[in-house]
Design an enzyme around this catalytic site. Structure first.
Site: not given
Ligand code: ZN
Length: 487
Positions: A255-256, A259, A285
Site C-alpha cells: 500500500h505505502e 503511494h 489512494e
Molecule cells: Zn494510503
C-alpha cells in the site's frame, strides 16, 4: 521559483524532524522537536504571507497569459493558499494549531481508556473551528463542501451522496450473501514469522514493484505511512511488523509502496515546486489501494508470490497452498476497525464517518450524540455491535488532527482504481504481467497517465484524461461482485 525552492527546503526540514519523531528519535525528545518546529513553521507562515509574496503573486496572477501552463498552475495553487490563509485571523489560526496538538494527545489517552467524554470538548471545538474557518474562506459555500474540497478540489455533497448510496445498495446485499458462506480458515495469520524474514520480504516486494531503493527508504513505525522529504527524489515509507502475522506488514508495504510509486513518479522538472507529488488524497489512494488490493490481492499475484513466501517462511507455511493464501487475504467479514477491514466492507466504514461529519456540520447532530449514532450505523451497515468507544468512535486519529472531510477520499480512491484498471486492460495484459511478477507495463501506464503530472492537473482533470468518460462507481461494484462471487 526561488520562493518555491525555499518553501520546499523548509518543508524538507519540518518533515524530516517529524519523520525522525516517529522513527529514530529517543522517547523524551518531543519538546525539543516542538521548539524547532515552531520556529520553522513561523518562518514558513511569514514567508508565504509576507507583503513581498503577496505582491509577487498578485503581479503574476495579473499576467497569466504570459505564463506557461505549469507556471499558471503554480501561481494558482500558491495564490489560493495565500488568500485562504489571510482570511483566517492570525490569533485564531495559532490557537487552532495549539488545539489540534493538545487534542491529539487527549485522543490517545481517551482511546486507550475508551473515554469519549474526555475527548468530547476537544472534538466539539475542532468541529466548530473547522466550520468557522470554512465560513471565513468561502462564506457562500456549504462549509462541509469546503472541507471536502480541501482534499478533493470541487467535490460536492451531492456527488458523494449519490456515490455512497450506489455503493450501499449493492455492497450490503453482497456482504450478507458472502457472510452466509462457511468462514475462511485464517489460522495462517496466527503462526510464527521471524521479523528478519519479514524484512527480507519487504525489500523483495519494494524491488518487485519497481521502487528505486536508492530513492525510497523503509522504516518501522506504529502506523504505516508515506512521506516525501524535500522533493520526489527522497520518499520514505514505513510498516509495522507482527511476529505472528506476516500478512499485515506485507500489505502495508505494498500500500505505502503504491503511494511511493506515485510520489516518486512526478516528472523531474516538477521537483522543488508546489506541483511535485500527488494531486489529491483520492488519486493517491487510487494508486496505493490499486497496488494493495487490485494487484496485491489478485489471484495472479498470490499464485506468483506464494513460492517466495514458502521460501521465506518454510516452517509456518509448510501445510498451506497458494489457494489458501489467496482466500485468507481476501477473507471478507464485517469488522469493527476500518484500517483492518477487507476490500468488500471497507467503504461501509468510510460511509459511517461521512454521514456523521455531514450531519454534525449541518447542525443535525450534536458531537455528544456521535458515539450512539456511530454504533447505530455500524449495526445498520455492517450488522455488528460496537462493544466500546475504543473500537468505535475513538478508533481513528483523523478528527483529533482536524482532518474533517478526509475520509471519503479512501472510498473514492477504491472506486477510481477499479475504473483505471478497466481502462488499463484495454492496452495492458495486467493479469499476464502480474502472473510473472512483471510490474513494468502496469507502472509505465500509471506513470504515463497519472504520476508524471504531479499536481499539474486537478483530480477531475486527471479522471477526464485517463478515463475518457465520466467516473462511474459501477466499475468498482462489478469488480467486487465478480471477485467475491467467485470466491
Ligand atoms: Zn494510503
Amino acid at each position: 521559483m526561488k520562493l518555491q525552492r525555499r518553501i520546499c527546503a523548509y518543508s524538507h526540514a519540518i518533515d524530516m524532524i517529524q519523520y525522525d519523531g516517529v522513527t529514530g528519535a529517543p522517547g523524551n525528545t518531543a519538546a525539543n522537536r516542538g521548539a524547532s518546529l515552531s520556529v520553522l513553521s513561523e518562518d514558513v507562515y511569514r514567508m508565504t504571507t509576507s507583503e513581498e509574496t503577496v505582491r509577487l503573486l498578485e503581479t503574476l496572477d495579473g499576467q497569466k497569459e504570459a505564463l506557461s501552463q505549469k507556471e499558471q498552475r503554480m501561481v494558482h495553487l500558491l495564490y489560493k493558499e495565500l488568500r485562504d490563509m489571510r482570511k483566517i485571523p492570525m490569533e485564531e489560526y495559532v490557537a487552532y494549531q495549539a488545539l489540534v496538538v493538545e487534542a491529539d494527545d487527549v485522543w490517545h489517552t481517551a482511546k486507550n481508556t475508551s473515554d469519549f467524554p474526555l475527548f468530547r470538548p476537544y472534538l466539539e471545538k475542532i468541529f466548530a473551528t473547522q466550520k468557522r474557518f470554512a465560513e471565513y474562506i468561502e462564506p457562500d459555500k456549504d462549509p462541509y463542501e469546503h472541507c471536502l474540497s480541501q482534499y478533493e478540489e470541487g467535490l460536492t455533497v451531492g456527488t458523494l451522496d449519490h456515490f455512497f448510496d450506489t455503493l450501499r445498495t449493492q455492497i450490503v446485499p453482497l456482504l450478507s450473501a458472502v457472510t452466509k458462506k462457511p468462514t475462511v480458515d485464517d489460522s495462517m495469520r496466527h503462526g510464527h514469522y521471524p521479523i528478519a524474514a519479514q524484512e527480507k520480504l519487504s525489500r523483495y516486494l519494494m524491488e518487485l514493484m519497481g521502487l528505486d531503493l536508492g530513492h525510497v527508504g523503509l522504516a518501522v513505525t506504529e502506523h504505516p505511512f508515506t512521506t516525501s522529504l524535500g522533493s520526489h527524489f527522497d520518499v520514505r515509507i514505513t510498516t509495522h511488523y507482527y511476529e505472528e502475522d506476516f500478512i499485515s506488514s506485507m500489505y502495508s508495504v505494498i500500500h505505502e509502496g503504491g503511494h511511493a510509486l506515485y510520489d516518486s513518479g512526478s516528472a523531474d522538472d516538477l521537483a522543488y515546486t508546489v506541483l511535485d507529488g500527488g494531486t489529491s488524497m483520492s488519486i493517491h489512494e487510487s494508486q496505493s489501494r490499486f497496488y494493495e488490493n487490485i494487484i496485491g490481492r489478485s489471484r495472479a499475484f498470490c499464485d506468483f508470490l506464494f513460492p517466495k513466501l514458502r521460501e521465506l517462511f518454510p516452517e509456518s507455511l509448510r501445510t498451506y497452498s497458494a489457494e489458501d493464501f489467496y482466500r485468507v487475504v481476501n477473507k471478507a467479514e464485517p469488522s469493527l476497525i476500518r484500517t483492518e477491514a477487507d476490500e468488500l466492507t471497507y467503504c461501509l466504514h468510510v460511509m459511517v464517518r461521512y454521514e456523521l461529519e455531514k450531519r454534525v456540520f449541518a447542525g443535525e447532530l450534536e458531537v455528544g450524540d456521535l458515539p450512539a449514532e456511530w454504533n447505530r450505523l455500524y449495526r445498520d451497515y455492517l450488522g455488528i455491535e460496537v462493544p466500546d468507544d475504543r473500537r468505535g468512535i475513538l478508533q481513528d486519529s483523523h478528527w483529533a488532527g482536524g482532518l474533517i472531510g478526509y475520509f471519503p477520499s479512501y472510498a473514492l480512491g477504491n472506486a477510481y482504481g477499479a475504473q483505471f484498471l478497466a481502462r488499463m486492460k484495454e492496452t495492458v495484459d495486467v493479469d499476464g504481467c502480474i502472473a510473472q511478477g512483471h510490474f513494468a507495463p502496469v507502472n509505465d501506464w500509471n506513470r504515463k497517465h497519472i504520476w508524471q503530472y504531479g499536481q499539474l492537473y486537478t483530480p477531475a482533470q486527471i479522471l477526464d484524461r485517463v478515463l475518457g468518460q465520466p467516473f462511474d462507481p459501477q466499475y468498482y461494484l462489478d469488480y467486487l461482485r465478480d471477485k467475491y462471487t467467485a470466491i
